[in-house]
Design a protein around this motif. Structure first.
Motif, PDB file in Angstrom:
ATOM      1  N   TYR A   1       6.506  -7.082   4.598  1.00 26.11           N
ATOM      2  CA  TYR A   1       8.113  -7.254   4.341  1.00 26.11           C
ATOM      3  C   TYR A   1       8.467  -6.676   3.132  1.00 26.11           C
ATOM      4  CZ  TYR A   1      12.262  -9.600   2.973  1.00 26.11           C
ATOM      5  OH  TYR A   1      13.569  -9.751   2.503  1.00 26.11           O
ATOM      6  N   TRP A   2       7.638  -6.722   1.989  1.00 25.20           N
ATOM      7  CA  TRP A   2       7.986  -6.106   0.743  1.00 25.20           C
ATOM      8  C   TRP A   2       7.982  -4.803   0.790  1.00 25.20           C
ATOM      9  CZ3 TRP A   2      11.181  -8.709  -2.492  1.00 25.20           C
ATOM     10  CH2 TRP A   2      11.079  -9.954  -2.280  1.00 25.20           C
TER      11      TRP A   2
ATOM     12  N   GLU B   1      -3.471 -13.893   6.844  1.00 29.02           N
ATOM     13  CA  GLU B   1      -2.394 -13.443   7.791  1.00 29.02           C
ATOM     14  C   GLU B   1      -0.891 -13.457   7.285  1.00 29.02           C
ATOM     15  OE1 GLU B   1      -0.961 -13.965  12.456  1.00 29.02           O
ATOM     16  OE2 GLU B   1      -2.759 -14.915  11.743  1.00 29.02           O
ATOM     17  N   GLU B   2      -0.802 -14.507   6.612  1.00 29.52           N
ATOM     18  CA  GLU B   2       0.445 -15.041   6.251  1.00 29.52           C
ATOM     19  C   GLU B   2       0.976 -14.264   4.964  1.00 29.52           C
ATOM     20  OE1 GLU B   2       0.220 -19.141   5.159  1.00 29.52           O
ATOM     21  OE2 GLU B   2       0.479 -19.917   7.409  1.00 29.52           O
ATOM     22  N   PHE B   3      -0.153 -14.145   4.151  1.00 33.09           N
ATOM     23  CA  PHE B   3       0.172 -13.084   2.961  1.00 33.09           C
ATOM     24  C   PHE B   3       0.349 -11.809   3.342  1.00 33.09           C
ATOM     25  CE2 PHE B   3      -0.148 -11.384  -1.118  1.00 33.09           C
ATOM     26  CZ  PHE B   3       0.764 -12.155  -1.871  1.00 33.09           C
ATOM     27  N   ALA B   4      -0.429 -11.178   4.202  1.00 28.33           N
ATOM     28  CA  ALA B   4      -0.377  -9.862   4.692  1.00 28.33           C
ATOM     29  C   ALA B   4       1.016  -9.452   5.469  1.00 28.33           C
ATOM     30  CB  ALA B   4      -1.466  -9.432   5.589  1.00 28.33           C
ATOM     31  N   ARG B   5       1.626 -10.632   5.934  1.00 27.18           N
ATOM     32  CA  ARG B   5       2.993 -10.422   6.489  1.00 27.18           C
ATOM     33  C   ARG B   5       3.965 -10.189   5.419  1.00 27.18           C
ATOM     34  NH1 ARG B   5       1.604 -14.317  10.524  1.00 27.18           N
ATOM     35  NH2 ARG B   5       2.393 -16.049   9.519  1.00 27.18           N
TER      36      ARG B   5
ATOM     37  N   THR C   1     -14.239 -11.432  -0.358  1.00 22.96           N
ATOM     38  CA  THR C   1     -14.247  -9.806  -0.298  1.00 22.96           C
ATOM     39  C   THR C   1     -13.684  -9.407   1.209  1.00 22.96           C
ATOM     40  OG1 THR C   1     -16.599  -9.573   0.093  1.00 22.96           O
ATOM     41  CG2 THR C   1     -15.740  -9.322  -2.019  1.00 22.96           C
ATOM     42  N   ASP C   2     -13.788 -10.156   2.006  1.00 26.00           N
ATOM     43  CA  ASP C   2     -13.354  -9.849   3.455  1.00 26.00           C
ATOM     44  C   ASP C   2     -11.833 -10.017   3.720  1.00 26.00           C
ATOM     45  OD1 ASP C   2     -13.384 -12.694   3.448  1.00 26.00           O
ATOM     46  OD2 ASP C   2     -14.379 -12.796   5.504  1.00 26.00           O
ATOM     47  N   LEU C   3     -11.110 -10.670   2.736  1.00 25.53           N
ATOM     48  CA  LEU C   3      -9.565 -10.689   2.823  1.00 25.53           C
ATOM     49  C   LEU C   3      -8.878  -9.308   3.229  1.00 25.53           C
ATOM     50  CD1 LEU C   3      -8.805 -13.191   0.163  1.00 25.53           C
ATOM     51  CD2 LEU C   3      -8.949 -13.452   2.629  1.00 25.53           C
ATOM     52  N   ALA C   4      -9.225  -8.364   2.611  1.00 22.26           N
ATOM     53  CA  ALA C   4      -8.660  -7.001   2.932  1.00 22.26           C
ATOM     54  C   ALA C   4      -7.097  -6.836   2.584  1.00 22.26           C
ATOM     55  CB  ALA C   4      -9.161  -6.711   4.297  1.00 22.26           C
ATOM     56  N   LEU C   5      -6.922  -7.753   1.599  1.00 23.89           N
ATOM     57  CA  LEU C   5      -5.563  -7.376   1.133  1.00 23.89           C
ATOM     58  C   LEU C   5      -5.093  -6.306   0.386  1.00 23.89           C
ATOM     59  CD1 LEU C   5      -5.065 -11.250  -0.187  1.00 23.89           C
ATOM     60  CD2 LEU C   5      -4.098 -10.168   1.989  1.00 23.89           C
ATOM     61  N   ARG C   6      -5.967  -5.606  -0.192  1.00 24.50           N
ATOM     62  CA  ARG C   6      -5.700  -4.415  -0.830  1.00 24.50           C
ATOM     63  C   ARG C   6      -5.520  -3.433   0.051  1.00 24.50           C
ATOM     64  NH1 ARG C   6      -7.004  -3.215  -5.811  1.00 24.50           N
ATOM     65  NH2 ARG C   6      -8.524  -4.923  -5.876  1.00 24.50           N
ATOM     66  N   ALA C   7      -6.099  -3.327   1.156  1.00 25.54           N
ATOM     67  CA  ALA C   7      -5.915  -2.374   2.484  1.00 25.54           C
ATOM     68  C   ALA C   7      -4.512  -2.718   2.861  1.00 25.54           C
ATOM     69  CB  ALA C   7      -6.940  -2.484   3.377  1.00 25.54           C
ATOM     70  N   ALA C   8      -3.940  -3.893   2.958  1.00 31.56           N
ATOM     71  CA  ALA C   8      -2.703  -4.364   3.564  1.00 31.56           C
ATOM     72  C   ALA C   8      -1.462  -3.736   2.717  1.00 31.56           C
ATOM     73  CB  ALA C   8      -2.617  -5.638   3.900  1.00 31.56           C
ATOM     74  N   ILE C   9      -1.733  -3.263   1.548  1.00 33.34           N
ATOM     75  CA  ILE C   9      -0.513  -2.839   0.496  1.00 33.34           C
ATOM     76  C   ILE C   9      -0.030  -1.570   1.078  1.00 33.34           C
ATOM     77  CG2 ILE C   9       0.071  -2.343  -1.732  1.00 33.34           C
ATOM     78  CD1 ILE C   9      -1.809  -4.693  -2.546  1.00 33.34           C
ATOM     79  N   GLY C  10       0.830  -1.452   1.520  1.00 34.74           N
ATOM     80  CA  GLY C  10       1.448  -0.033   1.771  1.00 34.74           C
ATOM     81  C   GLY C  10       1.730   0.845   0.613  1.00 34.74           C
ATOM     82  N   PRO C  11       1.710   2.153   1.128  1.00 34.55           N
ATOM     83  CA  PRO C  11       2.259   3.427  -0.099  1.00 34.55           C
ATOM     84  C   PRO C  11       3.335   2.790  -1.142  1.00 34.55           C
ATOM     85  CG  PRO C  11       2.765   4.008   2.025  1.00 34.55           C
ATOM     86  CD  PRO C  11       2.142   2.771   2.094  1.00 34.55           C
ATOM     87  N   ARG C  12       4.597   2.451  -0.417  1.00 37.68           N
ATOM     88  CA  ARG C  12       5.558   2.213  -1.343  1.00 37.68           C
ATOM     89  C   ARG C  12       5.582   0.835  -2.280  1.00 37.68           C
ATOM     90  NH1 ARG C  12      10.494   0.751   0.810  1.00 37.68           N
ATOM     91  NH2 ARG C  12      11.862   1.945  -0.940  1.00 37.68           N
ATOM     92  N   LEU C  13       4.665  -0.469  -1.750  1.00 35.56           N
ATOM     93  CA  LEU C  13       4.426  -1.144  -2.488  1.00 35.56           C
ATOM     94  C   LEU C  13       3.395  -0.915  -3.585  1.00 35.56           C
ATOM     95  CD1 LEU C  13       5.156  -4.335  -2.946  1.00 35.56           C
ATOM     96  CD2 LEU C  13       3.348  -4.888  -1.450  1.00 35.56           C
ATOM     97  N   ALA C  14       2.390  -0.178  -3.337  1.00 35.89           N
ATOM     98  CA  ALA C  14       1.348   0.264  -3.956  1.00 35.89           C
ATOM     99  C   ALA C  14       2.171   1.160  -5.373  1.00 35.89           C
ATOM    100  CB  ALA C  14       0.388   1.244  -3.736  1.00 35.89           C
ATOM    101  N   ALA C  15       2.949   2.038  -5.012  1.00 38.24           N
ATOM    102  CA  ALA C  15       3.585   2.691  -6.014  1.00 38.24           C
ATOM    103  C   ALA C  15       4.476   1.895  -7.052  1.00 38.24           C
ATOM    104  CB  ALA C  15       4.441   3.932  -5.344  1.00 38.24           C
ATOM    105  N   TRP C  16       4.958   0.989  -6.465  1.00 38.47           N
ATOM    106  CA  TRP C  16       5.669  -0.014  -7.145  1.00 38.47           C
ATOM    107  C   TRP C  16       5.052  -0.732  -8.283  1.00 38.47           C
ATOM    108  CZ3 TRP C  16       5.132  -5.225  -6.583  1.00 38.47           C
ATOM    109  CH2 TRP C  16       6.147  -6.015  -7.556  1.00 38.47           C
ATOM    110  N   MET C  17       3.686  -1.038  -7.666  1.00 38.11           N
ATOM    111  CA  MET C  17       3.036  -1.908  -8.525  1.00 38.11           C
ATOM    112  C   MET C  17       2.359  -0.918  -9.616  1.00 38.11           C
ATOM    113  SD  MET C  17       0.500  -4.091  -5.985  1.00 38.11           S
ATOM    114  CE  MET C  17      -0.324  -5.048  -7.253  1.00 38.11           C
ATOM    115  N   ALA C  18       2.271   0.429  -9.274  1.00 44.11           N
ATOM    116  CA  ALA C  18       1.750   1.319 -10.319  1.00 44.11           C
ATOM    117  C   ALA C  18       2.894   1.335 -11.337  1.00 44.11           C
ATOM    118  CB  ALA C  18       1.379   2.645  -9.848  1.00 44.11           C
ATOM    119  N   ARG C  19       4.076   1.366 -11.074  1.00 42.52           N
ATOM    120  CA  ARG C  19       5.064   1.445 -11.869  1.00 42.52           C
ATOM    121  C   ARG C  19       5.251   0.226 -12.732  1.00 42.52           C
ATOM    122  NH1 ARG C  19       7.678   3.840  -7.263  1.00 42.52           N
ATOM    123  NH2 ARG C  19       9.012   1.930  -6.785  1.00 42.52           N
ATOM    124  N   VAL C  20       5.020  -0.950 -12.294  1.00 44.04           N
ATOM    125  CA  VAL C  20       5.066  -1.818 -13.144  1.00 44.04           C
ATOM    126  C   VAL C  20       3.943  -2.066 -14.148  1.00 44.04           C
ATOM    127  CG1 VAL C  20       4.736  -4.677 -13.003  1.00 44.04           C
ATOM    128  CG2 VAL C  20       5.898  -3.444 -11.384  1.00 44.04           C
TER     129      VAL C  20
END
Length: 219
Positions: free
Chosen positions: A143-144, A135-139, A179-198
């Motif tokens: 934010y990012w 929960e803390e990391f998903a928050r 596997t039940d952390l579901a952190l990948r699902a918590a990554i929003g589209p802008r953050l995912a796009a930024w990661m792809a650019r990195v």
């Protein structure tokens, strides 16, 4: 003599410096220490870093540890572009703030998951603690999602990007174990796009931890 980077595979702090060295196009020698063999705690390494952690750099006999200090040093020691803290005084302050936010908040949130999953035997996993860490990391991810300002977190590529990215990548690595952390699902589209650019940066693949799998977003 090339600068030496002492690193531990998968360490987000060592990875941060490794990315910075590649970004600045510096000559360096990489020395990967083993966590399993506790090489950071051996006398030879403690002589240059009494904290027994990574990263440490050795620049012609000058040794320095603590990743944030190393990034500042690299820009002052090698002021040619590209910089880790580029732009106006205001932009550089923004980069420092965002890098510090990643250290102070995202990294601290991640530590709960690192210790609760990676460093705790499965039979002793504390589901409540893991859920709290998730929960803390998903928050932090939420934010990012709204904190991106340009192609990077603070405009041009900078120390801020190289601080946050390894933390998220490590969180996704933890998700492969739990596997039940579901952190990948918590990554929003802008953050995912930024990661792809990195990940599209021409030198990025050279810094990927050798024992981690590739494919899609890292994990």
């Amino acid at each position: 003599m090339a600068l030496i980077l002492y690193h531990g595979a998968g360490s987000p702090y060592g990875w941060r410096v490794w990315m910075a060295l590649e970004h600045k196009r510096l000559d360096y020698e990489l020395r990967v220490l083993s966590f399993d063999d506790a090489e950071m705690k051996q006398a030879a390494y403690l002589a240059i870093n009494p904290r027994g952690k990574v990263p440490t750099i050795d620049d012609g006999g000058f040794t320095l540890f603590e990743s944030g200090a190393i990034l500042e040093y690299l820009d002052e020691r090698f002021p040619q572009a590209p910089l880790l803290f580029p732009g106006t005084v205001e932009r550089r302050a923004l980069i420092r703030r965002k890098a510090r936010e990643a250290e102070q908040y995202a990294a601290v949130a991640l530590e709960t998951l690192v210790w609760a999953v990676f460093y705790t035997p499965r039979e002793r996993w504390d589901d409540a603690l893991i859920a709290r860490g998730r929960e803390e990391f998903a928050r932090e991810l939420a934010y990012w999602e709204s904190a991106i300002d340009g192609p990077g977190l603070a405009g041009a590529w900078s120390a801020a990007d190289f601080t946050l990215y390894p933390l998220i990548a490590l969180a996704l690595r933890i998700e492969r174990v739990r596997t039940d952390l579901a952190l990948r699902a918590a990554i929003g589209p802008r953050l995912a796009a930024w990661m792809a650019r990195v990940e599209a940066l021409p030198w990025f693949a050279r810094t990927w931890p050798q024992h981690w799998e590739r494919g899609g977003l890292p994990g």
